[in-house]
Write a protein that holds these residues in place. Sequence first.
Motif, mmCIF file in Angstrom:
data_model
loop_
_atom_site.group_PDB
_atom_site.id
_atom_site.type_symbol
_atom_site.label_atom_id
_atom_site.label_comp_id
_atom_site.label_asym_id
_atom_site.label_seq_id
_atom_site.Cartn_x
_atom_site.Cartn_y
_atom_site.Cartn_z
ATOM 1 N N LYS A 78 8.988 -28.268 2.310
ATOM 2 C CA LYS A 78 8.681 -27.050 3.059
ATOM 3 C C LYS A 78 7.301 -27.120 3.708
ATOM 4 O O LYS A 78 7.123 -26.716 4.860
ATOM 5 C CB LYS A 78 8.760 -25.834 2.125
ATOM 6 N N VAL A 79 6.312 -27.614 2.985
ATOM 7 C CA VAL A 79 4.937 -27.621 3.492
ATOM 8 C C VAL A 79 4.772 -28.608 4.636
ATOM 9 O O VAL A 79 4.189 -28.291 5.679
ATOM 10 C CB VAL A 79 3.951 -27.947 2.358
ATOM 11 N N TYR A 80 5.289 -29.836 4.461
ATOM 12 C CA TYR A 80 5.047 -30.891 5.447
ATOM 13 C C TYR A 80 6.188 -31.076 6.435
ATOM 14 O O TYR A 80 6.071 -31.846 7.375
ATOM 15 C CB TYR A 80 4.776 -32.219 4.731
ATOM 16 N N GLY A 81 7.313 -30.366 6.235
ATOM 17 C CA GLY A 81 8.445 -30.534 7.145
ATOM 18 C C GLY A 81 8.674 -29.352 8.056
ATOM 19 O O GLY A 81 9.770 -29.195 8.608
ATOM 20 N N THR B 143 11.642 -33.422 -10.905
ATOM 21 C CA THR B 143 10.700 -33.200 -9.802
ATOM 22 C C THR B 143 11.330 -32.405 -8.656
ATOM 23 O O THR B 143 10.795 -32.402 -7.551
ATOM 24 C CB THR B 143 10.205 -34.554 -9.257
ATOM 25 N N ALA B 144 12.434 -31.727 -8.928
ATOM 26 C CA ALA B 144 13.146 -31.012 -7.856
ATOM 27 C C ALA B 144 12.265 -29.948 -7.200
ATOM 28 O O ALA B 144 12.257 -29.797 -5.975
ATOM 29 C CB ALA B 144 14.419 -30.370 -8.422
ATOM 30 N N THR B 145 11.492 -29.209 -8.021
ATOM 31 C CA THR B 145 10.629 -28.164 -7.468
ATOM 32 C C THR B 145 9.545 -28.761 -6.577
ATOM 33 O O THR B 145 9.270 -28.248 -5.477
ATOM 34 C CB THR B 145 9.975 -27.357 -8.603
ATOM 35 N N LEU B 146 8.923 -29.850 -7.030
ATOM 36 C CA LEU B 146 7.893 -30.514 -6.233
ATOM 37 C C LEU B 146 8.474 -31.052 -4.926
ATOM 38 O O LEU B 146 7.820 -31.001 -3.876
ATOM 39 C CB LEU B 146 7.252 -31.645 -7.037
ATOM 40 N N ILE C 72 5.113 -40.505 9.520
ATOM 41 C CA ILE C 72 3.724 -40.041 9.418
ATOM 42 C C ILE C 72 3.629 -38.881 8.438
ATOM 43 O O ILE C 72 2.641 -38.746 7.695
ATOM 44 C CB ILE C 72 3.194 -39.649 10.813
ATOM 45 N N LYS C 73 4.652 -38.022 8.418
ATOM 46 C CA LYS C 73 4.664 -36.893 7.492
ATOM 47 C C LYS C 73 4.648 -37.370 6.036
ATOM 48 O O LYS C 73 4.060 -36.714 5.162
ATOM 49 C CB LYS C 73 5.904 -36.027 7.741
ATOM 50 N N ILE C 74 5.298 -38.495 5.767
ATOM 51 C CA ILE C 74 5.300 -39.051 4.410
ATOM 52 C C ILE C 74 3.885 -39.450 4.017
ATOM 53 O O ILE C 74 3.410 -39.152 2.902
ATOM 54 C CB ILE C 74 6.248 -40.263 4.330
ATOM 55 N N LEU C 75 3.186 -40.132 4.913
ATOM 56 C CA LEU C 75 1.804 -40.521 4.623
ATOM 57 C C LEU C 75 0.925 -39.297 4.401
ATOM 58 O O LEU C 75 0.069 -39.290 3.513
ATOM 59 C CB LEU C 75 1.246 -41.359 5.780
ATOM 60 N N ARG C 76 1.124 -38.274 5.209
ATOM 61 C CA ARG C 76 0.297 -37.074 5.083
ATOM 62 C C ARG C 76 0.599 -36.332 3.788
ATOM 63 O O ARG C 76 -0.285 -35.705 3.194
ATOM 64 C CB ARG C 76 0.528 -36.163 6.281
#
Length: 498
Positions: free
Chosen positions: A261-264, A252-255, A372-376
Amino acid sequence: MLNRVLTMELGNDKGLRSTRNLLKLFYTFILPNITAIQFAYVIHSIPFIDHKLMLIFVLYLNLLVITIIQYSAQKKIFSSLEKEVLLKFIPNKTKLFIKYRLFFLIIKFNLPMLLFSSFYFETFIRAHTLLFTVFALFSILVIMIFQMYLAIIIRYWTNTMRAVYLQGLQILIFLLFVVLLSGVSFTPVLFLAMLDRYWGETISTLFYINALPIIITVALLAFISISLIILAKQINMRVLVLNRNLSFNLNTATLEKIQAKVYGLDLSRLQKLLFVKDIKYVFRNSKVQITLMGVYHLILLFSIIFFFLDISENEMGIFMAKFYLALTIGQLILSYILGVSFNDVLDFKNDLSVVGNYHIKLSETNLIREKIKILRAFVFPKLTITHIIFILTLLLLNQYMLALVYLLNYLICFWGRKALELFRVKTANQLNSERGFLEFVNFIIIMVIAFLLMQLLNSSDDNIYFFQLLSLGSVLILYFYHLFVFKKKKEVNVHVGS
């Protein structure tokens, strides 16, 4: 033992002597059940609803809730037994402790659904009211006992069966989840059937269902429950305490990089370090769960877009705007509930290992924002992409006022999601204020939001913008109330010497 379980449920050891705890028990275990019964009668009183489709939907929903309860029992309750200090000193109380924990889980999340189903089914069964009530209560008791002992047996099997059989069982359960989620996710069909009846002014006709299959099903569940009870008496309860982690070895490294990148994007260097660590933890320990959440969100996204693109009339568009708002709010509430299973990664204690070799002062605000970023990333639905499709489509159709309606709906859902995310993270870390007055104010704000949303859904085309603005204002008040007022003044500091 009961006091220990109550302490875990209430977050303190004051028991029933505390007014706050009594209120929490009321909000958690009594109010949802009363609401479920009232909601059953409200649904039945809608003259244009297709009750046959609704009965199928309720059946799917019950099966889904049962499956979620079983997953939650294995993921949360049984996985935490190995860390339970009390069981190490009093191992003979293991069985009683497990039963209490399972009972509170079932009564909290499963009982409202069972009560709703029973009272909704009552109208379609020819039976004396008292006789039906007795049968319904018996059925609920049977299902709850079935849930409790099925969870125990599943835990025993997963801790004792061969690895290849266990992974096969995981695949079957995953497929079952996908089927149930697919059935529940096509709720737009139900509402479009109601819409068709509404525009055609067709009143729903009464019909009755045969009670014999229901009686046979309950009798079969009762027989299975008795068998599970007998089987549970023969097993060694200490086996249930051990954790056996058998996850599929997937790359799952790519995911992980995409999620980071998207949420951080707007996180600081230290926050991004913690966020990447949490991303890896979730992918390592919750592959099935995040896959299910992803499939669920994709089904909702494509089904909503499919029905939306067929809407072109402005009058129909206002109705569908209200429908999508109600559906999105339902998704947010469901996502908030499912977010409980991520409490282990939301806990601030999990970050100590990352900063253990540094002398760092880590603020509570930064930690909350990172969690919160984890939940999103994993839990809550993707609001922005859906509403971009809605609004751009309407702008291309030159329906600017309708596009404004969807924009205001988006803002309501966006700030509502932020409030739910904040509350979930604070709850996981026990950061909410315990002052009774502040809890009462929080309850009042939530009731005001619920009232305004009901008024919005029932509003005419002329005053929809007025109630949208009121609803948006109340949601903003809730968010900033939790951000600045409804909290414990506490700073999370990590100081580690060299």
